[in-house]
Design an enzyme around this catalytic site. Structure first.
Site, PDB file in Angstrom:
ATOM      1  N   GLY A  59      45.764  18.553  38.806  1.00 51.75           N
ATOM      2  CA  GLY A  59      46.423  17.747  39.822  1.00 51.75           C
ATOM      3  C   GLY A  59      47.751  18.335  40.243  1.00 51.75           C
ATOM      4  O   GLY A  59      48.444  18.985  39.453  1.00 51.75           O
ATOM      5  N   GLY A  79      51.274  17.285  42.847  1.00 54.47           N
ATOM      6  CA  GLY A  79      51.915  16.236  43.632  1.00 54.47           C
ATOM      7  C   GLY A  79      53.379  16.536  43.857  1.00 54.47           C
ATOM      8  O   GLY A  79      53.875  17.609  43.496  1.00 54.47           O
ATOM      9  N   GLY A  80      54.074  15.567  44.457  1.00 55.11           N
ATOM     10  CA  GLY A  80      55.486  15.748  44.747  1.00 55.11           C
ATOM     11  C   GLY A  80      56.335  15.892  43.505  1.00 55.11           C
ATOM     12  O   GLY A  80      57.400  16.508  43.533  1.00 55.11           O
ATOM     13  N   GLN A  81      55.874  15.319  42.361  1.00 60.19           N
ATOM     14  CA  GLN A  81      56.657  15.372  41.128  1.00 60.19           C
ATOM     15  C   GLN A  81      56.375  16.628  40.311  1.00 60.19           C
ATOM     16  O   GLN A  81      57.190  17.015  39.488  1.00 60.19           O
ATOM     17  CB  GLN A  81      56.357  14.136  40.271  1.00 60.19           C
ATOM     18  N   GLY A  82      55.223  17.265  40.505  1.00 60.26           N
ATOM     19  CA  GLY A  82      54.925  18.457  39.726  1.00 60.26           C
ATOM     20  C   GLY A  82      53.445  18.770  39.662  1.00 60.26           C
ATOM     21  O   GLY A  82      52.628  18.167  40.357  1.00 60.26           O
ATOM     22  N   VAL A 100      50.003  19.299  37.138  1.00 62.93           N
ATOM     23  CA  VAL A 100      49.470  18.807  35.867  1.00 62.93           C
ATOM     24  C   VAL A 100      48.349  19.736  35.390  1.00 62.93           C
ATOM     25  O   VAL A 100      47.441  20.065  36.147  1.00 62.93           O
ATOM     26  CB  VAL A 100      48.930  17.364  35.999  1.00 62.93           C
ATOM     27  N   LYS A 116      52.473  18.123  32.247  1.00 63.80           N
ATOM     28  CA  LYS A 116      53.048  18.036  33.590  1.00 63.80           C
ATOM     29  C   LYS A 116      54.279  18.930  33.688  1.00 63.80           C
ATOM     30  O   LYS A 116      55.246  18.755  32.962  1.00 63.80           O
ATOM     31  CB  LYS A 116      53.439  16.582  33.891  1.00 63.80           C
ATOM     32  N   ASP A 137      56.106   3.411  43.056  1.00 61.88           N
ATOM     33  CA  ASP A 137      55.087   4.225  43.738  1.00 61.88           C
ATOM     34  C   ASP A 137      53.686   3.801  43.306  1.00 61.88           C
ATOM     35  O   ASP A 137      52.854   4.635  42.935  1.00 61.88           O
ATOM     36  CB  ASP A 137      55.309   5.713  43.450  1.00 61.88           C
TER      37      ASP A 137
END
Length: 707
Positions: A389, A391-394, A396, A410, A504
């Site tokens: 995965g 996403g905006g946070q990092g 995985v 992550k 979120d």
């Protein structure tokens, strides 16, 4: 081995000046007879100009076009885009990408941009999707699906909204916003929609992320956005599979080529990339293209016998010296690695975290500080094949620890904001709920901190609901998942040591374990608040379709903002429709507003999913609809608390179970009666009159019994 090493080092020292001179004069980037540049831009093979022998495949043909000013500019002919730099060592190219705009005077078209199904894709790592303007929602589309998007708002009528410089700006939703790109992106267009009745100017663009990358990519002169028609973007490329045979004939002996999967999701590999061996640099795609960084060439030695004699003498005389230097190097390297890891540990807030671990703020027995070597072994050195995965946070990664435990690792995109990482770690380490993903620990010995979670095997709720290849969820499963997520949010808001706002909530952040139980995940934007606090005032962050409109207007996030986002998830479960869709009529683009409209117009069951209608009792469905409707109230004060939502959903589940049990009991009792009647009808001990009566009775019962 040691003698060979010492001799090699001695010769390097002896011949270093000669080698540098030879290396500087011998730089091969293209084939003989082919133009190496166009308009000042180097054109290395496998790209080439004019003649078929100069490029490996028609995808890589460069057309050198004359401009009205008399300059020459290189264009990748297959995609009709101007290229400003090509990097063969990393398989990247910088092109000029169009800007889209709406309501900005001179319109910049919203036509679909298509790189084709071949050699090129937009780099997910080196680009970002960006929007600028006031009160606009901008969505990136690819082949009929929404793949990215963000919202930009303005608190006042700012005249210089577009006086922003692409190389220095960071957008967080005020005047401009940004989000990540999906992988394998080769086709896209963008839509710009005003919020409410807003009709203001808006821009949308895929642009190079100037906060990433290396010096090669920074070939762009800074300018204000409003004066631009194009911006730099980074393409990744590979040699298509059909051209590999020709490529192998051209590659250098000091290069390594391997299969890749850059442009296709359908195959395990779709092409090939090459790179020079360690210790060499240059163009691996052409014979003689890889040059030794440090080597000694026989041609250099010719005519220099004295140099050779001196070098050999020095080598034998210096063996002991080099043995000592080697030992010092090994010791020094260990110290350097240790100091580097200690430096990262401090930068990433390790001392602060240790302090919290020793206090009551973090429960020590729940979390662990992992060593980097253990994480690297678990993820196979962060192999891209382990990515599950982004996403905006990092990013995985899936990994397996030494004890055999499967975990999710992550890698955060913190960019030096240690407080955000410590915040997420502190929040997760205090949460103990069966429907919240469990944090196992972290690693601080890297430049980018790593978080280690329990691995959740069945993906996320969004994929399971909206992937048409999946069997639709049963009504009972949807009701259970909704109840579990509501219970987790109730815990965060009311039962945790301090109230926690998730900020979120969306179906992609709800994971499904091996038994399809819900696990709320991704606390990157979550915040702990004091018991007395009523809201948080922050820059607007969130995801389209789930964002509380009241928070959007006021920048004040409350527990009721999480309630709104949960309401959208609940409607997703009821309808099996996406929160935002641009494929249908305008009224149906926002799921929350369309759901409310259907209720007002008394056509609710037009939008409810077919399986829900078949399996759920109408009164139970209407109760859940009422809960969702209250969660989606525009006025936050009118929304229920998560405690109230949880209790209502749990009561519906109990009624469903009771109803199901009652139906099973009735079926069982009815079956017993049918069996008894049939048995009596066929009994030889019955008298004639009774037999006639039973036959009459049997004739009425038997058709049902046979079914």
């Amino acid at each position: 081995m040691v003698l060979k090493f010492a001799f090699h080092i001695t010769m390097m020292i002896t011949l270093w000046p000669i080698h540098l001179q030879a290396s500087a004069q011998d730089s091969t980037i293209t084939k003989d007879g082919c133009d190496p540049t166009c308009g000042g831009v180097e054109i290395p093979y496998p790209f080439g100009i004019k003649y078929p022998k100069c490029y490996v495949d028609t995808w890589f043909e460069i057309e050198c076009r004359n401009t009205s000013s008399g300059d020459e500019r290189p264009y990748i002919k297959s995609i009709d885009m101007e290229v400003t730099a090509i990097d063969v060592s990393n398989s990247r190219a910088v092109i000029k990408n169009p800007i889209y705009s709406k309501n900005c005077g001179k319109e910049k078209g919203l036509a679909v941009k298509n790189l084709g199904e071949g050699a090129f894709v937009y780099s997910q790592d080196y680009n970002k999707f960006m929007a600028a303007g006031c009160n606009n929602i901008v969505v990136l589309h690819s082949e009929g699906s929404e793949v990215s998007g963000c919202a930009s708002i303005c608190e006042d009528n700012k005249d210089d909204v577009f006086d922003i410089f692409l190389e220095s700006v960071e957008c967080h939703g005020k005047y401009c916003c940004e989000s990540t790109l999906p992988s394998y992106l080769s086709v896209f267009n963008a839509t710009i929609e005003g919020l409410g009745k807003s009709n203001e100017c808006g821009y949308a663009l895929i642009v190079q992320d100037f906060h990433k990358g290396d010096a090669f990519l920074y070939n762009y002169s800074e300018s204000e956005l409003k004066h631009l028609n194009e911006v730099p973007a980074v393409l990744e490329w590979e040699i298509p599979y059909i051209s590999i045979s020709e490529l192998i004939l051209d590659t250098d002996i000091n290069a390594d080529c391997s299969t890749t999967n850059i442009t296709s999701t359908q195959h395990t590999y779709s092409g090939m990339r090459c790179e020079c061996f360690y210790g060499y640099h240059g163009n691996p795609y052409i014979v003689g293209g890889c040059k030794a960084v440090v080597s000694f060439a026989p041609s250099v030695m010719k005519g220099h016998p004295n140099w050779i004699i001196i070098g050999v003498s020095l080598s034998f005389g210096s063996i002991s010296l080099f043995l000592g230097l080697w030992k010092l190097y090994k010791v020094g390297r260990k110290k350097m690695i240790k100091k580097r890891r200690e430096k990262f540990f401090k930068q990433n807030g390790g001392l602060l975290l240790k302090q919290r671990l020793s206090s009551d703020e973090v429960t020590v027995d729940k979390v662990k500080l992992f060593k980097l070597k253990d994480i690297e072994k678990a993820t196979d050195q962060f192999n891209m094949n382990r990515v599950i995965g982004k996403g905006g946070q990092g990013t995985v990664y899936k990994g397996m620890l030494i004890d055999g435990k499967i975990v999710a690792v992550k890698k955060l995109k913190v960019k030096g904001k240690v407080e955000e990482f410590i915040n997420e770690f502190s929040i997760l380490s205090q949460i103990n709920h069966r429907n919240v993903v469990k944090l196992l620990g972290c690693c601080l010995e890297t430049k980018i901190p790593l978080l280690v979670y329990e691995f959740i095997p069945n993906g996320n709720l969004f994929e399971y609901l909206h992937d048409q290849q999946n069997e639709p969820m049963t009504w009972d499963m949807r009701l259970r998942i909704a109840t579990e997520v509501a219970g987790a949010l109730f815990y965060l808001h009311s039962a945790a040591s301090q109230p926690i706002y998730h900020r979120d909530i969306k179906s992609t952040n709800i994971l499904l374990d091996e038994k399809y139980r819900a696990k709320v995940a991704d606390f990157g934007t979550s915040r702990m608040v004091s018991v007395e606090a009523t809201h948080l005032t922050t820059a607007v962050q969130g995801t389209f379709g789930y964002l509380d409109p009241e928070y959007f207007r006021t920048s004040q996030f409350t527990d009721k903002s999480d309630v709104y986002s949960f309401g959208v998830v609940l409607v997703e479960l009821l309808t099996r429709q996406k929160p935002i869709s641009y494929l249908g009529p305008e009224e149906a683009r926002g799921l929350a507003s369309y759901f409310t409209l259907c209720i007002e117009e008394n056509r609710l069951f037009d939008i409810i999913d077919e399986r829900v209608r078949k399996e759920g009792k109408k009164e139970h469905i209407l109760t859940v609809v009422a809960v969702a409707s209250r969660c989606l109230e525009v006025n936050g004060r009118k929304r229920p608390t998560m405690k109230e939502v949880t209790l209502e959903l749990e009561s519906v589940r109990k009624l469903e179970k009771m109803s199901s049990a009652q139906e099973n009991q009735e079926e069982y009792e009815f079956g017993e009666i049918e069996y008894s009647q049939a048995w009596i009808a066929s009994s030889p001990t019955s008298n004639t009159g009774s037999t006639l009566e039973c036959k009459t009775s049997t004739s009425e019962v038997m058709p049902i019994f046979i079914e």
